[in-house]
Enzyme design. Structure first.
Site, PDB file in Angstrom:
ATOM      1  N   ALA A  63      -4.875   4.992  -1.618  1.00 39.15           N
ATOM      2  CA  ALA A  63      -3.766   5.789  -1.095  1.00 39.15           C
ATOM      3  C   ALA A  63      -3.565   7.087  -1.876  1.00 39.15           C
ATOM      4  O   ALA A  63      -3.065   8.073  -1.327  1.00 39.15           O
ATOM      5  CB  ALA A  63      -2.485   4.975  -1.091  1.00 39.15           C
ATOM      6  N   HIS A 102      -5.405  -2.657  -1.682  1.00 42.87           N
ATOM      7  CA  HIS A 102      -5.021  -3.567  -2.769  1.00 42.87           C
ATOM      8  C   HIS A 102      -3.543  -3.913  -2.817  1.00 42.87           C
ATOM      9  O   HIS A 102      -3.121  -4.717  -3.657  1.00 42.87           O
ATOM     10  CB  HIS A 102      -5.520  -3.052  -4.130  1.00 42.87           C
ATOM     11  CG  HIS A 102      -4.721  -1.933  -4.736  1.00 42.87           C
ATOM     12  ND1 HIS A 102      -3.769  -2.145  -5.699  1.00 42.87           N
ATOM     13  CD2 HIS A 102      -4.741  -0.602  -4.527  1.00 42.87           C
ATOM     14  CE1 HIS A 102      -3.246  -0.984  -6.080  1.00 42.87           C
ATOM     15  NE2 HIS A 102      -3.819  -0.029  -5.376  1.00 42.87           N
ATOM     16  N   CYS A 138       9.582   2.756 -21.265  1.00 39.27           N
ATOM     17  CA  CYS A 138       9.480   2.608 -22.714  1.00 39.27           C
ATOM     18  C   CYS A 138       8.041   2.580 -23.213  1.00 39.27           C
ATOM     19  O   CYS A 138       7.768   2.886 -24.356  1.00 39.27           O
ATOM     20  CB  CYS A 138      10.164   1.328 -23.167  1.00 39.27           C
ATOM     21  SG  CYS A 138      11.942   1.427 -23.008  1.00 39.27           S
TER      22      CYS A 138
END
Ligand code: PLP
Length: 405
Positions: A73, A203, A328
């Protein structure tokens, strides 16, 4: 139960065993190049590719010839946006998109902005949806393309596709959508929704990684694209390169399964997802749903847990493979741009968790995940002086903080 429990189906999915079985012969026995026109090996490979093309077309209500195979994509989004931008540059250089698109759309638009194109970012409401009226207001005589995602990969919100498509048709502007997350979860009908270009990837629907497709409308209107890869003229000249036959065969099978299983599967996922949210809400206060309560993917639950620290929460529930709204792990401490764009404050964005359910998620796993989340949040809140103050009825806003907070 196997640990960790995979609840990150928006990131990728395992290959369905039936898909793998269908693919296997195409690595060895049926290894031909689909572009070899002179012998049986090529013809068999080509026939397999054409079958897959029609299986994928059927999932979105397209005709076979409108499916162009790509590497995924990311490439489909690049081809749609760059292809239209280059092909129609004499008409104008204006593109409309939303601020919560996947990076494959946002960064492609940014690359065009560097080359003198003008990008308009539509407003999104607090649930992460774009309005057709805002699309209408943004369209100008030099607008080439509207690119708005079908469903968001973080918060699951589904956009009003048919309404946006109608506006684009009225205005004579091409409409592209990244439908990666919607495929197999929501009915997609490119005709009824007025979609001209649509990106898919295998996927995320239990097919293999590294294979995708771009739907390119053939008539009313016909969309022409400048290729980004040059070569043998495969895929009607829009995407040169030897086709990944096993991958494409797997993608086709995955699309066929997605279409066949969709009614039952989405009902089951929605039930499990709602069960999860109900359990969390029953046991915890100060939890907030991100995204739209109903116009959302059946397998998506995105929740902010106030008064816990995102990192501590992730550390506390290592048995669960989930995504957090906090970046993070990356160099920056910036929270998710999607959550930011829909007005979620930094604190809540840092403590948001995306649960993505899928075909192989069981009720037992969901119940374990709920217990784990609830226990982790309760434990962290027991250690939180802020949470204690709130429980005692102290208005945090009334407190004069010292120092920088
Ligand atoms: C995963 C994803 C992509 C990227 O697809 P790839 O095939 O991995 O390049 C694009 N858009 C959305 C919404 C996604 O979720």
């Amino acid at each position: 139960m196997k640990f960790p429990i995979y609840l990150d189906y928006h990131a990728t999915t395992p290959v369905d065993p039936e898909v793998l079985k269908t693919m296997l012969p195409y690595f060895t026995d049926v290894f031909g190049n689909a572009a070899s026109r002179n012998h049986e090996f090529g013809w068999t490979a080509e026939a397999a590719v054409e079958k897959a093309r029609s299986q994928i077309a059927a999932l979105i209500g397209a005709s076979d010839k409108e499916i162009i195979f790509t590497s995924g994509a990311t490439e489909s989004n690049n081809l749609a946006i760059l292809g239209v931008a280059e092909m129609y540059k004499d008409k104008g250089k204006h593109i409309i998109t939303s601020p919560i698109e996947h990076k494959a759309v946002l960064d492609t638009c940014q690359a065009l902005a560097q080359k003198g194109y003008e990008i308009t970012y539509l407003p999104v409401d607090s649930t992460g949806r774009v309005s057709a009226e805002d699309v209408r207001n943004a369209i100008r005589p030099d607008t080439l393309l509207v690119s708005v995602m079908f469903a968001n990969n973080e918060i699951g919100s589904i956009n009003p596709m048919a309404e946006i498509g109608k506006v684009c048709k009225e205005k004579g502007v091409f409409f592209h959508t990244d439908a990666v997350q919607a495929a197999g979860k929501v009915e997609i009908d490119v005709a009824a929704m007025g979609i001209d270009l649509l990106s898919l990837t295998a996927h995320k629907i239990y097919g293999p990684k590294g294979v995708g497709a771009l739907y390119v409308r053939r008539k009313a209107p016909r969309v022409r694209l400048s290729p980004i890869l040059h070569g043998g003229g495969h895929e009607r000249g829009m995407r040169s390169g030897t086709l990944n036959v096993p991958g494409i065969v797997g993608f086709g099978k995955a699309a066929e399964l997605a279409r066949r299983l969709m009614p039952e599967e989405t009902a089951r996922l929605k039930r499990l997802r709602d069960r999860m949210w109900d359990a969390i809400r029953a046991e915890l206060d100060e939890v907030y749903l991100n995204g739209h309560p109903t116009e959302r993917l059946p397998n998506n639950l995105n929740v902010s847990f106030a008064f816990v620290e995102g990192e501590s929460m992730m550390m506390g529930m290592k048995e669960l493979a989930v995504s957090s709204g906090s970046a993070c792990t990356s160099a920056s401490l910036e929270p998710s741009y999607v959550l930011k764009s829909i007005g979620v404050g930094d604190d809540l964005a840092h403590t948001s968790i995306r649960f993505g359910l899928g075909r192989f998620t069981t009720e037992e796993e969901v119940d374990f995940a709920c217990r784990k989340v609830i226990a982790t949040v309760k434990k962290l809140r027991d250690l939180s002086p802020l949470y204690e103050m709130v429980k005692e009825g102290i208005d945090l806003k009334s407190i004069a903080w010292t120092g920088h907070h």
